[in-house]
Design an enzyme around this catalytic site. Structure first.
Site, PDB file in Angstrom:
ATOM      1  N   CYS A  84       0.677  -1.200   0.137  1.00 53.71           N
ATOM      2  CA  CYS A  84      -0.107  -0.101  -0.056  1.00 53.71           C
ATOM      3  C   CYS A  84       0.893   1.252   0.155  1.00 53.71           C
ATOM      4  O   CYS A  84       0.652   2.113  -0.931  1.00 53.71           O
ATOM      5  CB  CYS A  84      -0.863   0.062   1.033  1.00 53.71           C
ATOM      6  SG  CYS A  84      -2.171  -1.422   1.228  1.00 53.71           S
ATOM      7  N   HIS A 139      -2.659   6.703   3.957  1.00 55.06           N
ATOM      8  CA  HIS A 139      -1.207   5.747   4.374  1.00 55.06           C
ATOM      9  C   HIS A 139      -0.163   6.591   3.939  1.00 55.06           C
ATOM     10  O   HIS A 139       0.676   5.421   3.467  1.00 55.06           O
ATOM     11  CB  HIS A 139      -1.766   4.328   3.494  1.00 55.06           C
ATOM     12  CG  HIS A 139      -1.258   3.177   4.313  1.00 55.06           C
ATOM     13  ND1 HIS A 139      -1.555   1.874   4.187  1.00 55.06           N
ATOM     14  CD2 HIS A 139      -0.742   3.136   5.599  1.00 55.06           C
ATOM     15  CE1 HIS A 139      -1.098   1.146   5.095  1.00 55.06           C
ATOM     16  NE2 HIS A 139      -0.439   1.771   5.852  1.00 55.06           N
TER      17      HIS A 139
END
Length: 417
Positions: A84, A139
């Site tokens: 991610c 993130h």
């Protein structure tokens, strides 16, 4: 002025990280001279085979398949990383993790994020007069100056990290299943189960937590509403806009309400795929009715499916990595096998991007040191890795299959590099 924003477009497509089909974009008519809008939709843990246009066995992506028929589909498109945070950092900076400093995922306890000396696409466009918004999973750091509002985004609404990095009252489907948030003080999370029970998942609007824990069952609709509102308000302002949507789908926990129409054994995942497809359809419909002729819409994924989640993971299509799986390993997310980074990719811009075209061009990441230095703008901040950036002269670039020329008056070349 036109050249400036075409170069911005180069940065905006570099971020996704790739080799280069050579595309001739030519502008004229009533959109000539206008600054284009950008809508970037990034799915989470979506497999190459989860897109029906890629893989006939998939029947759950009607809106995305329609977008593919109305635009351009890239079948050999590769994310910059198979996890991610590194993938997202490359998307926003146009640089691989070894150069932008993000090589691992950030945790709930991480105090840092995307290095502050890295320039994001949002910062470049913000300096050029764009309204910038980010909705969904960030993130890339959630404390202080690492927050999206300080990385070029005027507006932020979403979860600062993955939707499994905190407990909720609606935990959804996961392997292993995680409990709801404790109703009173209790022990911290059990490392053996990888479930977070000590931190309730937060939902931010700009710098304010507006819901904690997040109700995952209604999150997709909230994202759709905020995205369409942003497009409406930005269009009404008369300013060009960038909207970056980091979907929670198809990352676990999967949270859906309608399972009856989906095949047995795949119901949670197939239903989640349909929910995601509907969300994307709502965003595209809003673009079509407000700024269709001047908006570039890009859809792709951050990495391949999380194979360890079994039936709660997506499909890699034909890229099953048989040698790897026979050794007991995964050929998907968190690996350098093709299923880990080969992802769906669609481009849509009526009148500018060819209709119903499939590109077999191999797309990979390679960012030039001058792409962020745009005419009539302040130079981008120097970064620690500037001396290690690769050099690529125009003579080294060669056209590949799947590119199309769009005719009009003023010509320029767009490289996806």
């Amino acid at each position: 002025m036109g050249q400036l924003f075409l170069k911005v477009l180069i940065v905006g497509l570099n971020f996704l990280g790739f080799f280069y089909p050579l595309v001739d974009f030519r502008f004229s008519g009533k959109t000539g001279g206008q600054k284009p809008n950008f809508v970037i939709i990034l799915a989470d843990d979506m497999g190459w085979g989860d897109l029906g246009a890629n893989w006939a066995e998939t029947k759950d992506t009607a809106h995305l398949d329609k977008m593919a028929a109305e635009g351009m589909r890239f079948v050999d498109f590769h994310a910059a990383a198979s996890t991610c945070s590194p993938s997202r950092a490359s998307l926003l900076t146009g640089r691989l993790g070894l150069r932008n400093g993000v090589t691992h995922n950030f945790a709930v306890t991480s105090v840092g994020g995307l290095p502050l000396n890295e320039t994001t696409l949002a910062e470049v466009l913000q300096q050029a007069g764009y309204v910038t918004g980010m909705i969904g999973k960030w993130h890339l750091g959630h404390h202080g100056s690492y927050h999206p509002n300080f990385r070029g985004f005027d507006y932020y609404f979403g979860i600062p990290y993955s939707n499994d990095m905190g407990c909720t009252d609606t935990p959804g489907y996961d392997h292993p299943p995680c409990p709801a948030c404790p109703q009173q003080s209790g022990p911290s999370r059990n490392p053996e189960r990888a479930c977070y029970t000590d931190v309730a998942l937060p939902l931010y609007e700009n710098l304010t937590i507006v819901e904690q824990p997040v109700n995952l069952s209604s999150l997709a609709q909230k994202y759709a509403e905020k995205a369409t509102q942003f497009i409406q308000h930005a269009s009404a302002s008369g300013r060009p806009f960038l909207l970056y949507v980091g979907l929670a789908h198809m990352h676990v926990p999967l949270s859906v309400t309608q399972l009856s129409a989906c095949p047995p054994g795949r119901r949670p995942y197939a239903a989640g795929l349909r929910e995601m497809d509907s969300l994307v359809g709502q965003i595209k419909d809003k673009v079509d009715c407000t700024a269709k002729e001047n908006t570039f819409l890009w859809f792709t994924g951050d990495n391949g499916p999380w194979a360890q989640k079994c039936e709660l993971a997506g499909s890699t299509g034909p890229y099953t990595g048989l040698w790897q799986t026979r050794q007991g390993g995964s050929p998907a997310k968190q690996t350098t096998w093709e299923g880990g980074h080969r992802v769906p990719a669609l481009a849509y811009w009526p009148g500018r991007v060819p209709i119903n075209v499939t590109s077999t061009a191999l797309l990979r990441c390679c960012f030039t040191p001058t792409a962020g230095r745009l005419e009539s703008m302040e130079p981008c901040r120097q970064c620690a890795w500037s001396g290690t950036r690769p050099s690529m002269s125009p003579a080294e670039r060669k056209p590949v299959m799947g590119a199309s020329a769009l005719s009009s008056t003023t010509s320029f070349r767009l490289f996806l590099i």
